[in-house]
Design a protein around this motif. Structure first.
Motif, PDB file in Angstrom:
ATOM      1  N   GLU A 185      28.903 -16.093 -70.395  1.00  0.00           N
ATOM      2  CA  GLU A 185      28.598 -17.478 -70.775  1.00  0.00           C
ATOM      3  C   GLU A 185      28.994 -17.752 -72.220  1.00  0.00           C
ATOM      4  OE1 GLU A 185      24.539 -18.291 -69.884  1.00  0.00           O
ATOM      5  OE2 GLU A 185      24.876 -18.333 -67.706  1.00  0.00           O
ATOM      6  N   GLU A 186      28.809 -16.758 -73.106  1.00  0.00           N
ATOM      7  CA  GLU A 186      29.206 -16.944 -74.500  1.00  0.00           C
ATOM      8  C   GLU A 186      30.717 -17.092 -74.621  1.00  0.00           C
ATOM      9  OE1 GLU A 186      28.142 -13.769 -77.277  1.00  0.00           O
ATOM     10  OE2 GLU A 186      27.336 -15.316 -78.616  1.00  0.00           O
ATOM     11  N   ILE A 187      31.464 -16.364 -73.810  1.00  0.00           N
ATOM     12  CA  ILE A 187      32.919 -16.458 -73.828  1.00  0.00           C
ATOM     13  C   ILE A 187      33.385 -17.784 -73.233  1.00  0.00           C
ATOM     14  CG2 ILE A 187      35.042 -15.517 -72.816  1.00  0.00           C
ATOM     15  CD1 ILE A 187      33.739 -12.733 -73.005  1.00  0.00           C
ATOM     16  N   ALA A 188      32.843 -18.132 -72.063  1.00  0.00           N
ATOM     17  CA  ALA A 188      33.400 -19.238 -71.287  1.00  0.00           C
ATOM     18  C   ALA A 188      32.765 -20.584 -71.564  1.00  0.00           C
ATOM     19  CB  ALA A 188      33.273 -18.920 -69.796  1.00  0.00           C
ATOM     20  N   HIS A 189      31.498 -20.612 -71.932  1.00  0.00           N
ATOM     21  CA  HIS A 189      30.757 -21.870 -71.987  1.00  0.00           C
ATOM     22  C   HIS A 189      30.457 -22.335 -73.402  1.00  0.00           C
ATOM     23  CE1 HIS A 189      29.111 -21.028 -67.654  1.00  0.00           C
ATOM     24  NE2 HIS A 189      30.417 -21.156 -67.714  1.00  0.00           N
ATOM     25  N   THR A 190      31.150 -21.801 -74.387  1.00  0.00           N
ATOM     26  CA  THR A 190      30.946 -22.245 -75.765  1.00  0.00           C
ATOM     27  C   THR A 190      32.277 -22.553 -76.433  1.00  0.00           C
ATOM     28  OG1 THR A 190      31.011 -20.006 -76.694  1.00  0.00           O
ATOM     29  CG2 THR A 190      28.852 -20.851 -76.037  1.00  0.00           C
ATOM     30  N   ASN A 191      32.267 -23.584 -77.269  1.00  0.00           N
ATOM     31  CA  ASN A 191      33.383 -23.843 -78.167  1.00  0.00           C
ATOM     32  C   ASN A 191      33.187 -23.040 -79.436  1.00  0.00           C
ATOM     33  OD1 ASN A 191      34.750 -25.633 -76.536  1.00  0.00           O
ATOM     34  ND2 ASN A 191      33.751 -27.438 -77.383  1.00  0.00           N
ATOM     35  N   LYS A 192      34.286 -22.477 -79.961  1.00  0.00           N
ATOM     36  CA  LYS A 192      34.207 -21.660 -81.165  1.00  0.00           C
ATOM     37  C   LYS A 192      35.309 -22.058 -82.138  1.00  0.00           C
ATOM     38  CE  LYS A 192      34.348 -18.384 -78.129  1.00  0.00           C
ATOM     39  NZ  LYS A 192      33.620 -18.911 -76.979  1.00  0.00           N
ATOM     40  N   SER A 193      34.931 -22.245 -83.388  1.00  0.00           N
ATOM     41  CA  SER A 193      35.906 -22.407 -84.469  1.00  0.00           C
ATOM     42  C   SER A 193      35.639 -21.311 -85.485  1.00  0.00           C
ATOM     43  CB  SER A 193      35.778 -23.791 -85.127  1.00  0.00           C
ATOM     44  OG  SER A 193      36.194 -24.812 -84.247  1.00  0.00           O
ATOM     45  N   LEU A 194      36.630 -20.439 -85.657  1.00  0.00           N
ATOM     46  CA  LEU A 194      36.493 -19.275 -86.530  1.00  0.00           C
ATOM     47  C   LEU A 194      37.403 -19.453 -87.735  1.00  0.00           C
ATOM     48  CD1 LEU A 194      35.477 -16.346 -87.044  1.00  0.00           C
ATOM     49  CD2 LEU A 194      37.420 -15.559 -85.650  1.00  0.00           C
ATOM     50  N   PHE A 195      36.830 -19.405 -88.928  1.00  0.00           N
ATOM     51  CA  PHE A 195      37.598 -19.525 -90.169  1.00  0.00           C
ATOM     52  C   PHE A 195      37.696 -18.151 -90.811  1.00  0.00           C
ATOM     53  CE2 PHE A 195      37.454 -19.996 -94.862  1.00  0.00           C
ATOM     54  CZ  PHE A 195      38.690 -20.598 -95.043  1.00  0.00           C
ATOM     55  N   ILE A 196      38.942 -17.715 -91.080  1.00  0.00           N
ATOM     56  CA  ILE A 196      39.208 -16.464 -91.786  1.00  0.00           C
ATOM     57  C   ILE A 196      39.688 -16.814 -93.186  1.00  0.00           C
ATOM     58  CG2 ILE A 196      40.502 -14.305 -91.787  1.00  0.00           C
ATOM     59  CD1 ILE A 196      38.687 -14.586 -89.379  1.00  0.00           C
ATOM     60  N   PHE A 197      38.926 -16.414 -94.189  1.00  0.00           N
ATOM     61  CA  PHE A 197      39.245 -16.722 -95.577  1.00  0.00           C
ATOM     62  C   PHE A 197      40.600 -16.125 -95.961  1.00  0.00           C
ATOM     63  CE2 PHE A 197      39.099 -16.192-100.147  1.00  0.00           C
ATOM     64  CZ  PHE A 197      38.412 -17.302-100.602  1.00  0.00           C
ATOM     65  N   PRO A 198      41.490 -16.870 -96.636  1.00  0.00           N
ATOM     66  CA  PRO A 198      41.235 -18.198 -97.192  1.00  0.00           C
ATOM     67  C   PRO A 198      41.811 -19.364 -96.412  1.00  0.00           C
ATOM     68  CG  PRO A 198      43.155 -17.260 -98.252  1.00  0.00           C
ATOM     69  CD  PRO A 198      42.702 -16.253 -97.231  1.00  0.00           C
ATOM     70  N   ASN A 199      42.655 -19.117 -95.369  1.00  0.00           N
ATOM     71  CA  ASN A 199      43.418 -20.256 -94.836  1.00  0.00           C
ATOM     72  C   ASN A 199      43.806 -20.145 -93.371  1.00  0.00           C
ATOM     73  OD1 ASN A 199      45.320 -18.186 -95.250  1.00  0.00           O
ATOM     74  ND2 ASN A 199      46.965 -19.623 -95.696  1.00  0.00           N
ATOM     75  N   LEU A 200      42.989 -19.481 -92.564  1.00  0.00           N
ATOM     76  CA  LEU A 200      43.271 -19.354 -91.140  1.00  0.00           C
ATOM     77  C   LEU A 200      42.092 -19.890 -90.338  1.00  0.00           C
ATOM     78  CD1 LEU A 200      44.787 -18.213 -88.620  1.00  0.00           C
ATOM     79  CD2 LEU A 200      43.620 -16.032 -89.081  1.00  0.00           C
TER      80      LEU A 200
END
Length: 425
Positions: A287-302
């Motif tokens: 459920e965590e993989i399929a049923h959630t939206n994720k935005s991951l920020f990798i410092f400094p610019n990804l």
């Protein structure tokens, strides 16, 4: 904290707006952050066969990335050892050698100098050392994501990514097939400071206000109009990395969560994908993989956005008030043509130049920058959730984590000339 940040650590956290407009600070950021931090450069899937190469600007420098015969990766500055001209002007291709168009010096796939017209006039030896080769750039990868580092540092890529690795794993565990970059990219520029884009990449608070048009569009398709109020969390992951995660999403996800944005015919395959995730990982992680939206920020610019579609975004400052942006779509190698089309449609409809999301964000960020240009006295507030100690996805702990790392890297640092950098394998 630096002179630009005010906080008591418990009830308020503010950033001085001079941080977004100072030309001197911009130059310090180039030296202390971008010249001394691991930067995303490419994905393994873009270099499949021996001899495949990409030319790409990363951190303000032009690079050649090439797949070697043994499967390893070579990364070089795209600059001739003779006078510094670019030795490759193509964006991508396959070759065993690069020839400088200025004076004809030629290099093999390992960057070694193998041909000089009238070599004897230079007194060059028959063999070549590193001084007569393309300059190698230190690089490493994590699960196919290739990063480079220009300055000497004892910090490995694994140490730099730290807690962000768990969420890269969460995104890539969607499929047992490898991730692959969808051909093509979206390049654009924003008249705003790069740190505004870093903040925006993990800011869920603005969704119902800045993206009202998109939410109204979703309503017309029969999706849940209250989806933006779903529960979620925001995390500062250390080293400036950050995450927002929420769900379940009304937009659906090509991996295992159907919504009216997708064709009805995709329902069975999407349901089967979720059953497979449950088999592999159990109900909770599936459920965590399929049923959630994720935005991951990798410092400094990804930023890795795992939402309606999966996209990878990098950005680089061109001045205190200008940033260039590149966005790539991504998917998994075992997807059907219909599933891949759903991913691309999701990417274009929100992230693309005519999408619902990017034009809204560009307009808002540029309006912020215009205000700072003539009203830079004062502070931008990042206190949301601090007093309550909450970590909701609509709070700002993830933004505070970015600013803490930014301050740590600049604190006490003086401007140092870029030629002092050590380009190293």
């Amino acid at each position: 904290m630096s002179d630009y940040i005010q906080t008591d650590g418990a009830s308020f956290f503010r950033v001085g707006r001079q941080a977004y407009v100072s030309a001197e600070l911009y130059r310090r950021e180039l030296n202390e952050i971008f010249d001394r931090t691991w930067l995303y450069a490419a994905h393994d899937s873009e270099l499949r066969e021996a001899g495949d190469f990409l030319t790409r600007e990363v951190g303000g420098r032009e690079l050649i990335l090439q797949r070697q015969a043994d499967g390893s990766l070579g990364v070089y500055l795209n600059a001739c050892a003779h006078r510094g001209a670019r030795v490759c002007n193509e964006r991508a291709g396959n070759t065993q050698r690069f020839t400088c168009p200025y004076h004809g010096w030629t290099y093999d796939g390992q960057g070694a100098l193998i041909g000089v017209p009238d070599r004897s006039a230079y007194g060059l030896p028959g063999h070549c050392d590193l001084q007569q080769s393309l300059i190698r750039v230190r690089h490493d990868s994590y699960r196919g994501f290739v990063f480079i580092l220009y300055g000497r540092s004892a910090v490995s890529l694994a140490q730099h990514l730290g807690g962000a690795r768990d969420y890269i794993d969460l995104i890539l565990d969607q499929s047992e097939a490898p991730l692959e970059i969808i051909p093509g990219a979206f390049d654009h520029a924003i008249k705003a400071n790069w740190k505004l884009l870093a903040e925006n990449g993990v800011d869920a608070y603005h969704l119902p206000f800045a993206h009202k048009r998109y939410l109204k569009y979703l309503d017309t398709l029969g999706t849940d109009p209250a989806s933006h109020r779903r529960s979620g969390r925001g995390e500062a992951l250390g080293n400036g990395h950050a995450l927002i995660m929420s769900g379940p999403p009304s937009t659906g996800r090509p991996i295992a969560y159907w919504s009216p944005l997708f064709p009805e015919a995709l329902k069975p395959s999407i349901e089967a994908k979720f059953d497979e995730l449950v088999r592999r990982f159990g109900q909770a992680r599936a459920e965590e993989i399929a049923h959630t939206n994720k935005s991951l920020f990798i410092f400094p610019n990804l930023v890795i956005n795992d939402i309606l579609g999966l996209n990878i975004r990098t950005f680089f400052p061109r001045g205190a008030d200008q940033v260039s942006v590149t966005v790539w779509g991504a998917g998994f190698a075992d997807e059907s043509a219909e599933e891949r089309a759903a991913r691309i449609n999701g990417l274009i409809s929100f992230i693309g130049p005519g999408g619902f999301g990017t034009p809204d964000d560009v307009e808002i960020l540029e309006s912020c920058q215009r205000a700072y240009a003539h009203a830079a006295i004062g502070y931008s507030d990042f206190s949301r959730g601090l007093l309550a100690g909450s970590r909701r996805h609509v709070d700002e702990e993830q933004n505070r984590g970015f600013w803490r790392e930014w301050s740590r890297r600049l604190e006490g640092a003086s401007v140092r000339p870029s030629q002092a950098l050590a380009i190293a394998v």
